[in-house]
Design a protein around this motif. Structure first.
Motif, PDB file in Angstrom:
ATOM      1  N   ILE A   1      14.867 -56.775  55.063  1.00 57.31           N
ATOM      2  CA  ILE A   1      14.233 -57.865  55.963  1.00 57.31           C
ATOM      3  C   ILE A   1      15.593 -58.456  56.897  1.00 57.31           C
ATOM      4  O   ILE A   1      15.224 -58.617  58.055  1.00 57.31           O
ATOM      5  N   LEU A   2      16.885 -58.715  56.045  1.00 55.87           N
ATOM      6  CA  LEU A   2      17.686 -59.253  56.898  1.00 55.87           C
ATOM      7  C   LEU A   2      18.084 -58.011  58.022  1.00 55.87           C
ATOM      8  O   LEU A   2      18.361 -58.541  59.165  1.00 55.87           O
ATOM      9  N   ALA A   3      18.114 -56.909  57.691  1.00 56.64           N
ATOM     10  CA  ALA A   3      18.574 -55.830  58.818  1.00 56.64           C
ATOM     11  C   ALA A   3      17.570 -55.953  59.956  1.00 56.64           C
ATOM     12  O   ALA A   3      17.945 -55.778  61.109  1.00 56.64           O
ATOM     13  N   ALA A   4      16.342 -55.888  59.664  1.00 49.84           N
ATOM     14  CA  ALA A   4      15.447 -56.060  60.631  1.00 49.84           C
ATOM     15  C   ALA A   4      15.470 -57.317  61.633  1.00 49.84           C
ATOM     16  O   ALA A   4      15.595 -57.162  62.854  1.00 49.84           O
ATOM     17  N   LYS A   5      15.676 -58.410  60.898  1.00 52.65           N
ATOM     18  CA  LYS A   5      15.910 -59.598  61.473  1.00 52.65           C
ATOM     19  C   LYS A   5      17.070 -59.679  62.362  1.00 52.65           C
ATOM     20  O   LYS A   5      16.804 -59.897  63.658  1.00 52.65           O
ATOM     21  N   LEU A   6      18.255 -59.285  61.781  1.00 50.98           N
ATOM     22  CA  LEU A   6      19.516 -59.113  62.795  1.00 50.98           C
ATOM     23  C   LEU A   6      19.436 -58.002  63.972  1.00 50.98           C
ATOM     24  O   LEU A   6      19.971 -58.576  64.970  1.00 50.98           O
ATOM     25  N   ALA A   7      18.525 -57.060  63.676  1.00 50.02           N
ATOM     26  CA  ALA A   7      18.316 -56.059  64.737  1.00 50.02           C
ATOM     27  C   ALA A   7      17.491 -56.642  65.898  1.00 50.02           C
ATOM     28  O   ALA A   7      17.713 -56.598  67.082  1.00 50.02           O
ATOM     29  N   ALA A   8      16.388 -57.596  65.738  1.00 47.75           N
ATOM     30  CA  ALA A   8      15.808 -58.093  66.494  1.00 47.75           C
ATOM     31  C   ALA A   8      16.252 -59.158  67.127  1.00 47.75           C
ATOM     32  O   ALA A   8      16.426 -59.261  68.473  1.00 47.75           O
ATOM     33  N   LEU A   9      17.054 -59.950  66.704  1.00 48.82           N
ATOM     34  CA  LEU A   9      18.043 -61.148  67.154  1.00 48.82           C
ATOM     35  C   LEU A   9      19.018 -60.625  68.177  1.00 48.82           C
ATOM     36  O   LEU A   9      19.290 -61.019  69.249  1.00 48.82           O
ATOM     37  N   LEU A  10      19.755 -59.608  67.467  1.00 50.67           N
ATOM     38  CA  LEU A  10      20.697 -58.874  68.499  1.00 50.67           C
ATOM     39  C   LEU A  10      19.992 -58.294  69.857  1.00 50.67           C
ATOM     40  O   LEU A  10      20.821 -58.228  70.933  1.00 50.67           O
ATOM     41  N   ASP A  11      19.214 -57.645  69.563  1.00 49.42           N
ATOM     42  CA  ASP A  11      18.505 -56.759  70.655  1.00 49.42           C
ATOM     43  C   ASP A  11      17.893 -58.050  71.467  1.00 49.42           C
ATOM     44  O   ASP A  11      18.294 -57.743  72.912  1.00 49.42           O
ATOM     45  N   ARG A  12      17.461 -58.992  71.311  1.00 50.18           N
ATOM     46  CA  ARG A  12      17.129 -59.974  72.261  1.00 50.18           C
ATOM     47  C   ARG A  12      18.279 -60.568  72.980  1.00 50.18           C
ATOM     48  O   ARG A  12      18.275 -60.797  74.057  1.00 50.18           O
ATOM     49  N   ALA A  13      19.587 -60.988  72.318  1.00 50.03           N
ATOM     50  CA  ALA A  13      20.738 -61.472  72.729  1.00 50.03           C
ATOM     51  C   ALA A  13      21.242 -60.516  73.887  1.00 50.03           C
ATOM     52  O   ALA A  13      21.948 -60.660  74.849  1.00 50.03           O
TER      53      ALA A  13
ATOM     54  N   VAL B   1      18.163 -66.840  61.092  1.00 48.43           N
ATOM     55  CA  VAL B   1      18.589 -65.493  60.739  1.00 48.43           C
ATOM     56  C   VAL B   1      18.001 -65.076  59.129  1.00 48.43           C
ATOM     57  O   VAL B   1      17.496 -63.916  58.680  1.00 48.43           O
ATOM     58  N   TYR B   2      18.009 -66.198  58.179  1.00 46.06           N
ATOM     59  CA  TYR B   2      17.471 -66.039  56.876  1.00 46.06           C
ATOM     60  C   TYR B   2      16.059 -66.350  56.575  1.00 46.06           C
ATOM     61  O   TYR B   2      15.501 -66.441  55.670  1.00 46.06           O
ATOM     62  N   GLU B   3      15.381 -66.391  57.779  1.00 43.33           N
ATOM     63  CA  GLU B   3      14.216 -67.211  57.849  1.00 43.33           C
ATOM     64  C   GLU B   3      13.141 -66.551  56.814  1.00 43.33           C
ATOM     65  O   GLU B   3      12.558 -67.218  56.296  1.00 43.33           O
ATOM     66  N   LYS B   4      13.218 -65.270  56.643  1.00 46.15           N
ATOM     67  CA  LYS B   4      12.274 -64.644  55.939  1.00 46.15           C
ATOM     68  C   LYS B   4      12.965 -63.974  54.743  1.00 46.15           C
ATOM     69  O   LYS B   4      12.169 -63.079  54.166  1.00 46.15           O
ATOM     70  N   VAL B   5      14.040 -64.226  54.629  1.00 46.56           N
ATOM     71  CA  VAL B   5      14.936 -63.477  53.511  1.00 46.56           C
ATOM     72  C   VAL B   5      14.574 -64.122  52.222  1.00 46.56           C
ATOM     73  O   VAL B   5      14.913 -65.410  52.175  1.00 46.56           O
ATOM     74  N   PRO B   6      14.093 -63.210  51.305  1.00 49.15           N
ATOM     75  CA  PRO B   6      13.885 -63.936  50.002  1.00 49.15           C
ATOM     76  C   PRO B   6      15.438 -64.214  49.288  1.00 49.15           C
ATOM     77  O   PRO B   6      15.940 -63.339  48.675  1.00 49.15           O
TER      78      PRO B   6
ATOM     79  N   LEU C   1      30.600 -54.292  67.668  1.00 46.20           N
ATOM     80  CA  LEU C   1      30.227 -55.094  66.725  1.00 46.20           C
ATOM     81  C   LEU C   1      29.983 -54.279  65.624  1.00 46.20           C
ATOM     82  O   LEU C   1      29.088 -53.415  65.875  1.00 46.20           O
ATOM     83  N   ILE C   2      30.347 -54.721  64.413  1.00 43.50           N
ATOM     84  CA  ILE C   2      29.651 -53.882  63.013  1.00 43.50           C
ATOM     85  C   ILE C   2      29.405 -54.640  62.160  1.00 43.50           C
ATOM     86  O   ILE C   2      30.004 -56.107  61.907  1.00 43.50           O
ATOM     87  N   VAL C   3      27.977 -54.564  61.557  1.00 45.06           N
ATOM     88  CA  VAL C   3      27.612 -55.384  60.449  1.00 45.06           C
ATOM     89  C   VAL C   3      27.353 -54.606  59.184  1.00 45.06           C
ATOM     90  O   VAL C   3      26.944 -53.633  59.412  1.00 45.06           O
ATOM     91  N   GLU C   4      27.900 -55.226  58.111  1.00 45.66           N
ATOM     92  CA  GLU C   4      27.576 -54.721  56.960  1.00 45.66           C
ATOM     93  C   GLU C   4      26.836 -55.856  55.979  1.00 45.66           C
ATOM     94  O   GLU C   4      27.314 -56.888  55.898  1.00 45.66           O
ATOM     95  N   ILE C   5      25.678 -55.471  55.456  1.00 51.36           N
ATOM     96  CA  ILE C   5      24.791 -56.205  54.610  1.00 51.36           C
ATOM     97  C   ILE C   5      25.447 -56.120  53.266  1.00 51.36           C
ATOM     98  O   ILE C   5      25.525 -54.969  52.509  1.00 51.36           O
ATOM     99  N   LEU C   6      25.822 -57.034  52.616  1.00 48.28           N
ATOM    100  CA  LEU C   6      26.677 -56.881  51.088  1.00 48.28           C
ATOM    101  C   LEU C   6      25.551 -56.672  50.202  1.00 48.28           C
ATOM    102  O   LEU C   6      24.509 -57.022  50.096  1.00 48.28           O
TER     103      LEU C   6
END
Lengths: 193, 191
Positions: free
Chosen positions: B44-56, B179-184, B102-107
């Motif tokens: 979920i976080l990966a998808a949100k980040l992809a969407a935010l980055l794509d828009r930016a 960023v964390y809006e929908k992340v449980p 830019l590189i993103v790693e989700i821990l």
């Protein structure tokens, strides 16, 4: 979702409350937290680090390295942490429960504490203006991460992971090859677990 | 103490060897390693980040987001970061992105040590990389590593939903609550 009505402790109340046995406790936001016993690898690496720090500080009294010494937040009275190593250059006081003006702190990571060290303790250490450097050391693999205060709120991050890389702590003049710091320790070989 | 005579694979040999199934593999200093399946908070976080980055990145038409990314370090290492942003020319058949900024790693608990100890230093060694985001999907916690000067890196730590995640390399400037809006998130966190 009932809230337990726990009373949060001040540092003074915590010292009065603290059991006088061999267990060690920290106080985070008014809540006492017991510290896990350290592994053998942790103990060896910490001793090496203390010895190297003690050598580096040989001619800089009253700067000295200690283990088991506590840190309080200057802006709050509800937090008392015990980093694995702490260096302070303030003259020691006979009746003090913790040293003044910590200059650098080190945590030897362990699987059970790494997350708390990074997400709870490191942010608190960064709030303490006298702290210039924070060292995180992995006892199972060569890994030394140094956070060094650049100015105010900004921190540089130095990573050393290879045997010929050097751990440098500018605040105390320590400079040692990882191969020496970790010499002989049975480190993990695999990178994938 | 028997030593296995393992032959290290180059990145090219690794691509030929790599099984053509749904498993993702990375190459660590010549040794292929299968990637663990992800968990829902991570995805979920990966998808949100992809969407935010794509828009930016509408502000930077020469740049695009890839998820997952594919980058090489030297001849013997190939990693798939959760996301990356690259800029400049791109060819459709390329397996390796050479100009990641830019590189993103989700821990995750199972990969954090490798992400920090192996991948982070290697990402820092890639000259095109300007920023590196390490982000926790179970608690509000981000580290933004920024190239400060040559190989000196400055880290910014974000821990509150009201903090702003700023990634200059991707023209992103967004509050963490978005960023964390929908992340449980884990409920057990004391803070």
């Amino acid at each position: 979702m009932g809230q337990a009505a726990t009373k949060r402790l001040t540092v003074e109340e915590f010292f009065d409350w603290c059991p006088k046995d061999d267990s060690r406790w920290e106080l985070v936001d008014g809540v006492p937290v017991a510290m896990a016993p350290a592994s053998d690898m942790h103990a060896i690496l910490l001793t090496r680090l203390l010895a190297a720090a003690d050598r580096a500080l040989a001619n800089r009294w009253p700067c000295s390295a200690r283990t088991g010494a506590g840190v309080v937040r200057p802006d709050r009275n509800d937090t008392f942490l015990i980093p694995d190593m702490l260096v302070s250059c303030a003259p020691p006081r006979r009746d003090a429960l913790y040293p003044a003006e910590p200059l650098m702190v080190a945590e030897v990571l362990s699987p059970s504490t790494a997350n708390d060290d990074r997400q709870v303790k490191v942010p608190i250490y960064r709030q303490i203006p006298s702290i210039r450097e924070i060292l995180l050391l992995d006892p199972m693999r060569m890994y030394a991460e140094v956070l060094r205060r650049l100015d105010g709120e900004r921190w540089l991050s130095d990573l050393a992971v290879l045997p010929d890389a050097r751990l440098r702590l500018e605040s105390i003049g320590l400079d040692i090859a990882l191969a020496d710091l970790y010499a002989g320790l049975p480190l993990d070989e695999a990178e994938d677990d | 103490m028997a030593e296995t005579a393992l032959k290290k694979l180059t990145v090219e040999e690794f691509f030929d060897w790599c099984p053509d199934d749904d498993t993702h593999w990375e190459l660590f200093d010549g040794v292929p390693v299968a990637m663990a399946p992800t968990k829902s908070a991570h995805r979920i976080l990966a998808a949100k980040l992809a969407a935010l980055l794509d828009r930016a990145l509408s502000k930077k038409p020469e740049c695009r987001v890839e998820t997952p990314g594919g980058v090489a370090k030297g001849a013997y290492s190939y990693y798939e970061p959760d996301l990356l942003v690259s800029c400049g020319p791109v060819s459709p058949e390329e397996r390796i992105t050479g100009n990641a900024v830019l590189i993103v790693e989700i821990l995750s608990p199972s990969t954090e040590r490798t992400d920090r100890r192996i991948k982070t230093p290697d990402y820092r060694d890639m000259p095109s990389v300007r920023e590196l985001l390490l982000i926790d999907p179970s608690a509000v916690y981000c580290e933004v590593h920024r190239r400060h000067d040559g190989d000196v890196w400055v880290v910014e730590f974000l821990r509150s939903l009201s903090d702003t995640l700023r990634l200059d390399s991707a023209a992103l400037d967004v509050p963490l609550y978005e960023v964390y809006e929908k992340v449980p998130l884990d409920e057990t966190e004391g803070g």
